[in-house]
Design a protein around this motif. Structure first.
Motif, short mmCIF file in Angstrom:
data_model
loop_
_atom_site.label_atom_id
_atom_site.label_comp_id
_atom_site.label_asym_id
_atom_site.label_seq_id
_atom_site.Cartn_x
_atom_site.Cartn_y
_atom_site.Cartn_z
N GLN A 73 0.84 -1.21 0.00
CA GLN A 73 0.00 0.00 0.00
C GLN A 73 0.87 1.25 0.00
O GLN A 73 0.58 2.23 -0.70
CB GLN A 73 -0.90 0.02 1.24
CG GLN A 73 -2.06 -0.95 1.17
CD GLN A 73 -2.86 -0.94 2.46
OE1 GLN A 73 -3.23 0.12 2.96
NE2 GLN A 73 -3.11 -2.09 3.02
N ALA A 74 1.93 1.22 0.80
CA ALA A 74 2.82 2.40 0.87
C ALA A 74 3.49 2.64 -0.48
O ALA A 74 3.62 3.79 -0.92
CB ALA A 74 3.88 2.19 1.96
N SER A 75 3.88 1.56 -1.13
CA SER A 75 4.53 1.70 -2.44
C SER A 75 3.55 2.31 -3.46
O SER A 75 3.90 3.21 -4.23
CB SER A 75 5.01 0.32 -2.89
OG SER A 75 5.35 0.35 -4.23
N GLN A 76 2.31 1.82 -3.41
CA GLN A 76 1.30 2.33 -4.34
C GLN A 76 1.00 3.81 -4.08
O GLN A 76 0.92 4.62 -5.00
CB GLN A 76 0.02 1.51 -4.15
CG GLN A 76 -0.92 1.53 -5.33
CD GLN A 76 -2.14 0.68 -5.08
OE1 GLN A 76 -2.15 -0.14 -4.17
NE2 GLN A 76 -3.15 0.87 -5.86
N LEU A 77 0.84 4.12 -2.80
CA LEU A 77 0.54 5.52 -2.42
C LEU A 77 1.69 6.44 -2.80
O LEU A 77 1.48 7.56 -3.25
CB LEU A 77 0.31 5.61 -0.91
CG LEU A 77 -1.15 5.75 -0.45
CD1 LEU A 77 -1.19 5.96 1.05
CD2 LEU A 77 -1.85 6.89 -1.16
N SER A 78 2.90 5.94 -2.61
CA SER A 78 4.07 6.76 -2.93
C SER A 78 4.10 7.09 -4.42
O SER A 78 4.37 8.21 -4.82
CB SER A 78 5.32 5.99 -2.51
OG SER A 78 6.46 6.71 -2.86
N SER A 79 3.79 6.05 -5.23
CA SER A 79 3.77 6.26 -6.68
C SER A 79 2.66 7.25 -7.06
O SER A 79 2.84 8.15 -7.89
CB SER A 79 3.56 4.91 -7.35
OG SER A 79 3.20 5.05 -8.66
N GLU A 80 1.50 7.09 -6.43
CA GLU A 80 0.37 7.98 -6.72
C GLU A 80 0.71 9.42 -6.31
O GLU A 80 0.41 10.37 -7.04
CB GLU A 80 -0.86 7.51 -5.92
CG GLU A 80 -2.17 8.10 -6.38
CD GLU A 80 -3.35 7.57 -5.57
OE1 GLU A 80 -3.73 6.41 -5.82
OE2 GLU A 80 -3.84 8.30 -4.71
N ASN A 81 1.35 9.58 -5.17
CA ASN A 81 1.73 10.92 -4.70
C ASN A 81 2.73 11.55 -5.66
O ASN A 81 2.70 12.77 -5.89
CB ASN A 81 2.32 10.86 -3.29
CG ASN A 81 1.25 10.65 -2.23
OD1 ASN A 81 0.06 10.61 -2.54
ND2 ASN A 81 1.68 10.51 -0.99
N GLY A 82 3.62 10.71 -6.22
CA GLY A 82 4.57 11.24 -7.21
C GLY A 82 3.83 11.82 -8.40
O GLY A 82 4.16 12.91 -8.89
N GLY A 83 2.82 11.07 -8.88
CA GLY A 83 2.01 11.56 -10.00
C GLY A 83 1.27 12.84 -9.67
O GLY A 83 1.18 13.76 -10.47
N LEU A 84 0.73 12.90 -8.45
CA LEU A 84 -0.03 14.09 -8.02
C LEU A 84 0.90 15.30 -7.95
O LEU A 84 0.53 16.41 -8.34
CB LEU A 84 -0.67 13.86 -6.66
CG LEU A 84 -1.88 12.90 -6.64
CD1 LEU A 84 -2.30 12.60 -5.21
CD2 LEU A 84 -3.04 13.49 -7.41
N GLU A 85 2.10 15.07 -7.45
CA GLU A 85 3.06 16.17 -7.32
C GLU A 85 3.43 16.71 -8.71
O GLU A 85 3.50 17.93 -8.91
CB GLU A 85 4.31 15.69 -6.58
CG GLU A 85 5.44 16.70 -6.47
CD GLU A 85 5.06 17.96 -5.73
OE1 GLU A 85 4.21 17.89 -4.82
OE2 GLU A 85 5.58 19.03 -6.10
#
Lengths: 237, 182
Positions: free
Chosen positions: A55-67
């Motif tokens: 979950q953390a890996s997925q969220l981290s990737s999603e946050n990268g996209g959002l940023e």
């Protein structure tokens, strides 16, 4: 009937086993405790760790996209975008552009001294990709040069008008021409995509198209002026 | 009376219990080792379990931080929704325009523009049909010189395929040429 010696052997064997069991009771207890803890708490914790890690890996990737999306949107000049939006909506209006295109046709025909003998408007079936096409069929006559300028000027006006077919028949100096033109319109996008959808910036081709659209001359709908009163007292005579 | 010397005896330890059982001693030592090892193993296992719980707590905290960061970014992006709307509008229009505007050399408007460049002075249009992938031109020319100028203009144009369909000389001395161009 067992003898005394046999009973004594059994008793001593039992005592021997009991003694050994007593000796190894602690390690056995430790083994059992470890086994129980491993199958309960241990297994739960390990599964939970892997799940949290995914979950953390997925969220981290999603946050990268959002940023990235936030940075792209922040870097855009809102005034430039507003101007581009105005130009592009003028070129492809959000309402039926048939009448405006028709106004451009009549205005250009008058300017170039071309006789407009026939006019027909229709919506084209099977229009592409969310946009609508309006077909304009006209019959004009004039010199070749004037007709060519007429078509070129039409294609420089907004909304976008494009020639799809032409048939010319020469009549001496003049040319009788059937023209099929197309103009376009489309409703504006109603909803924004989901917030996690990456933003796509304008490509070079988009920029070129926008430059072309900026060169178009906006057509204003011409007003029809009422005819002056008849000089005759009785118009029916 | 002189004290008599006490006899000196060397007394060695006498094990009234008898000689020790070596097997039993060894067994006792092994039992002691096993007990100590059991405690050590249990201690190490509990330590490992505690570190697993610690790791679990670490990842849970990290996930919580990432979720908060994600929410902050989402709210910042929502605040930029007007910019995104404008961008979507422009992108929508340019996508539509790219399919509406035919920039190929075979577009009818471009073909029609070629007609005026190919027609020499004195020449007149007899008939022109221009649509996507089809361009037929028929012209009337007053003399052979104008005819060769027209044919030269056609052959040196951008088109890759030019087919002469007919060439007639009528009674008035005019040439009528029909070509199909792709």
């Amino acid at each position: 009937m067992s003898t005394f010696s046999e009973n004594t052997n059994i008793e001593s064997l039992e005592n021997d086993v009991a003694g050994k069991l007593r000796s190894y009771s602690l390690p056995l207890t430790v083994f059992v405790v470890i086994a129980i803890l491993s199958f309960t708490a241990g297994r739960y914790v390990v599964n939970n760790i892997f799940s949290l890690k995914d979950q953390a890996s997925q969220l981290s990737s999603e946050n990268g996209g959002l940023e990235q999306k936030r940075q792209k949107l922040t870097s855009m000049d809102k005034n430039v975008l507003t101007r581009q939006a105005q130009v592009s909506v003028l070129a492809i209006p959000r309402e039926n552009s048939g009448l405006t295109a028709l106004s451009a046709v009549r205005s250009q025909a008058f300017e170039k001294g071309i006789d407009l003998t026939s006019l027909k408007l229709s919506e084209v079936e099977g229009s592409q990709r969310g946009g609508k096409e309006i077909g304009i069929q006209i019959e004009v006559s004039g010199t070749l040069g004037n007709i060519l300028e007429f078509v070129q000027n039409l294609e420089k006006s907004a909304p976008i008008v494009r020639l799809s077919k032409v048939h010319m028949v020469g009549l001496g100096e003049k040319v009788q021409t059937d023209l099929e033109l197309k103009t376009f319109w489309a409703t504006l996008p109603k909803n924004l995509p989901p917030v996690t959808t990456p933003v796509v910036l304008l490509s070079k081709k988009d920029e070129e198209l926008l430059r072309e659209m900026e060169q178009l001359n906006a057509t204003t709908l011409s007003n029809v002026t009422p005819a002056s009163a008849s000089a005759r007292d009785n118009p029916f005579e | 009376m002189a004290e008599t010397a006490q006899p000196q005896f060397l007394v060695r330890g006498i094990n009234l219990a008898g000689a020790p059982d070596t097997a039993k001693v060894k067994k006792t030592k092994v039992e002691g080792l096993v007990k100590r090892t059991s405690f050590i193993v249990l201690g190490v296992y509990l330590l490992a379990l505690a570190s697993l719980f610690g790791t679990n707590f670490f990842f849970a905290a990290r996930l919580s931080t990432l979720a908060r960061t994600g929410e902050t970014l989402k709210s910042q992006i929502k605040a930029l929704s007007q910019t995104e709307t404008l961008l979507q509008t422009v992108k929508n229009r340019t996508d539509l325009a790219s399919s509406a505007i035919d920039t190929s050399p075979q577009a009818p408007d471009r073909l029609l523009a070629q007609v005026s460049t190919m027609l020499p002075p004195g020449g007149q249009i007899a008939e022109v049909t221009a649509q996507k992938d089809k361009f037929n031109v028929s012209v009337t020319l007053p003399d052979s010189q104008t005819l060769s100028v027209f044919l030269k203009n056609v052959t040196t144009s951008q088109f890759s395929s030019i087919e002469l369909q007919s060439l007639t000389l009528n009674t008035t001395g005019n040439y009528t040429v029909a070509v199909q161009i792709k």
